[in-house]
Design an enzyme around this catalytic site. Structure first.
Site, PDB file in Angstrom:
ATOM      1  N   HIS A  62     -37.277 -14.239 -44.759  1.00 32.44           N
ATOM      2  CA  HIS A  62     -38.679 -13.888 -44.536  1.00 32.44           C
ATOM      3  C   HIS A  62     -38.754 -12.976 -43.319  1.00 32.44           C
ATOM      4  O   HIS A  62     -37.715 -12.653 -42.725  1.00 32.44           O
ATOM      5  CB  HIS A  62     -39.554 -15.131 -44.364  1.00 32.44           C
ATOM      6  CG  HIS A  62     -39.291 -15.927 -43.134  1.00 32.44           C
ATOM      7  ND1 HIS A  62     -38.091 -16.572 -42.895  1.00 32.44           N
ATOM      8  CD2 HIS A  62     -40.070 -16.200 -42.048  1.00 32.44           C
ATOM      9  CE1 HIS A  62     -38.149 -17.205 -41.738  1.00 32.44           C
ATOM     10  NE2 HIS A  62     -39.333 -16.988 -41.201  1.00 32.44           N
ATOM     11  N   HIS A  64     -40.317 -13.217 -40.231  1.00 31.34           N
ATOM     12  CA  HIS A  64     -40.527 -13.640 -38.843  1.00 31.34           C
ATOM     13  C   HIS A  64     -39.465 -13.011 -37.939  1.00 31.34           C
ATOM     14  O   HIS A  64     -38.275 -12.998 -38.274  1.00 31.34           O
ATOM     15  CB  HIS A  64     -40.459 -15.163 -38.737  1.00 31.34           C
ATOM     16  CG  HIS A  64     -41.811 -15.808 -38.756  1.00 31.34           C
ATOM     17  ND1 HIS A  64     -42.009 -17.097 -39.214  1.00 31.34           N
ATOM     18  CD2 HIS A  64     -43.032 -15.370 -38.350  1.00 31.34           C
ATOM     19  CE1 HIS A  64     -43.292 -17.413 -39.104  1.00 31.34           C
ATOM     20  NE2 HIS A  64     -43.928 -16.384 -38.583  1.00 31.34           N
ATOM     21  N   ASP A  66     -37.899 -13.854 -35.236  1.00 27.39           N
ATOM     22  CA  ASP A  66     -36.723 -14.575 -34.745  1.00 27.39           C
ATOM     23  C   ASP A  66     -35.579 -14.571 -35.745  1.00 27.39           C
ATOM     24  O   ASP A  66     -34.425 -14.772 -35.376  1.00 27.39           O
ATOM     25  CB  ASP A  66     -37.082 -16.008 -34.330  1.00 27.39           C
ATOM     26  CG  ASP A  66     -37.732 -16.827 -35.425  1.00 27.39           C
ATOM     27  OD1 ASP A  66     -38.627 -16.304 -36.102  1.00 27.39           O
ATOM     28  OD2 ASP A  66     -37.348 -18.007 -35.604  1.00 27.39           O
ATOM     29  N   HIS A  67     -35.879 -14.283 -37.012  1.00 29.72           N
ATOM     30  CA  HIS A  67     -34.838 -14.217 -38.040  1.00 29.72           C
ATOM     31  C   HIS A  67     -34.307 -12.803 -38.250  1.00 29.72           C
ATOM     32  O   HIS A  67     -33.322 -12.620 -38.965  1.00 29.72           O
ATOM     33  CB  HIS A  67     -35.388 -14.741 -39.374  1.00 29.72           C
ATOM     34  CG  HIS A  67     -35.673 -16.202 -39.369  1.00 29.72           C
ATOM     35  ND1 HIS A  67     -34.901 -17.125 -40.057  1.00 29.72           N
ATOM     36  CD2 HIS A  67     -36.642 -16.922 -38.753  1.00 29.72           C
ATOM     37  CE1 HIS A  67     -35.393 -18.330 -39.866  1.00 29.72           C
ATOM     38  NE2 HIS A  67     -36.446 -18.237 -39.071  1.00 29.72           N
ATOM     39  N   HIS A 155     -43.925 -21.608 -46.596  1.00 29.96           N
ATOM     40  CA  HIS A 155     -44.007 -21.255 -45.179  1.00 29.96           C
ATOM     41  C   HIS A 155     -45.314 -20.508 -44.902  1.00 29.96           C
ATOM     42  O   HIS A 155     -45.407 -19.680 -44.010  1.00 29.96           O
ATOM     43  CB  HIS A 155     -42.799 -20.401 -44.791  1.00 29.96           C
ATOM     44  CG  HIS A 155     -42.566 -20.271 -43.307  1.00 29.96           C
ATOM     45  ND1 HIS A 155     -42.682 -21.325 -42.424  1.00 29.96           N
ATOM     46  CD2 HIS A 155     -42.204 -19.194 -42.556  1.00 29.96           C
ATOM     47  CE1 HIS A 155     -42.409 -20.919 -41.206  1.00 29.96           C
ATOM     48  NE2 HIS A 155     -42.120 -19.624 -41.246  1.00 29.96           N
ATOM     49  N   HIS A 239     -32.304 -24.460 -36.887  1.00 35.95           N
ATOM     50  CA  HIS A 239     -33.635 -24.021 -36.467  1.00 35.95           C
ATOM     51  C   HIS A 239     -34.382 -25.221 -35.882  1.00 35.95           C
ATOM     52  O   HIS A 239     -35.476 -25.583 -36.307  1.00 35.95           O
ATOM     53  CB  HIS A 239     -34.391 -23.440 -37.671  1.00 35.95           C
ATOM     54  CG  HIS A 239     -35.577 -22.591 -37.316  1.00 35.95           C
ATOM     55  ND1 HIS A 239     -36.775 -23.130 -36.915  1.00 35.95           N
ATOM     56  CD2 HIS A 239     -35.766 -21.252 -37.320  1.00 35.95           C
ATOM     57  CE1 HIS A 239     -37.657 -22.159 -36.701  1.00 35.95           C
ATOM     58  NE2 HIS A 239     -37.058 -21.006 -36.924  1.00 35.95           N
TER      59      HIS A 239
END
Length: 285
Positions: A62, A64, A66-67, A155, A239
């Site tokens: 996805h 976001h 941080d990924h 999510h 995570h």
């Protein structure tokens, strides 16, 4: 084939010493694929002795940040280290796919000057394989001894977040991405040996006034209940929210999952934790 899964990062958006941003490395024989690439991914790969050109596939769950903040680092380092073949990138259609198409745009000047100075060829174009986030497990890529399936997960309000399943010669590994505990991951994990799943201690998070975080992440107690139903031999938590800072914190994650009913092998992940795809114990942490 000695297929393995390694956590290249177990952290969240907030930086914590010793925990890189979210990422998972899958290896099967000579093949290596990476799921997501948070901060520090390339350094974690280096610690494993894995050069970026060895990564043949990047699967994004996805959009976001941080990924994804380590994706450009992975792609550019792969090029600088001599990788000349296109990197296959799996991405659900929508914001994640758009990110993949734009990831090198802001690096155009850097790429140009490196080409001129080092007389190196242009970086190979990314081989982006975008797909509609499916409601049921659906094969999105296969090559040799590796088949990858995806399913849409929960999510929200994030659009088109997915989990991935890697069916390899030695066993099957499912990587949840970010999601609440949901029946979609349960269906994807049916018959798998290893489930790598995000974990949120909702009670602790809500006690800190962060209800919005708990609202779209996987409650550890509910995760234990779901993982037990799937029958997976090994559950690996990643995570981790809130980030465990002490042994007591680590034990609290495990206690929550056990309270939910999971009786299999349980690993509260640390960066570089490695698990064989067909076994029930961690190889290294």
């Amino acid at each position: 084939m000695d297929a393995t899964v390694t956590l290249t990062g177990t952290g969240t958006p907030l930086p914590v010493p010793g925990r890189a941003g979210p990422g998972t490395l899958l290896r099967c024989g000579e093949w290596a694929g990476q799921v997501d690439a948070g901060r520090g991914t390339v350094l974690r790969l280096a610690e494993l002795g894995v050069r970026c050109p060895q990564i043949g596939l990047l699967a994004l769950t996805h959009y976001h940040s941080d990924h994804l903040v380590g994706v450009a680092d992975l792609v550019l380092t792969r090029w600088v280290q001599g990788g000349n073949d296109p990197l296959v990138v799996l991405a659900p259609k929508g914001p994640t796919s758009r990110f993949a198409h734009r990831v090198l745009d802001i690096w155009a000047d850097d790429i140009e000057v490196r080409q001129l100075h080092a007389r190196r060829p242009a970086p190979p174009p990314l081989d982006i394989r975008s797909f509609d986030a499916p409601a049921e497990p659906t094969v999105v890529w296969r090559s040799g001894d590796v088949e990858i399936s995806a399913i849409a997960v929960r999510h929200e309000p994030v659009e088109a977040a997915v989990a991935y399943r890697f069916d390899m010669a030695d066993g099957a590994v499912v990587v949840s991405g970010d999601t609440r505990v949901c029946p979609e991951v349960e269906r994807l994990a049916a018959g798998a040996q290893v489930l790598v799943h995000e974990a949120c201690r909702s009670e602790a998070v809500r006690a800190r006034g962060k209800d919005y975080i708990a609202a779209y992440h996987a409650d550890t107690v509910h995760l234990g209940t779901m993982a037990e139903r799937t029958g997976v031999a090994t559950l690996v938590l990643t995570h981790l929210e809130p980030a465990p800072l002490t042994e007591h914190d680590v034990n609290a994650f495990a206690e929550d999952v056990r309270r939910g009913g999971f009786t299999g092998n349980l690993i509260v992940g640390e960066d570089l934790t490695t698990v064989p795809a067909a076994a029930e114990t961690a190889l290294s942490t």
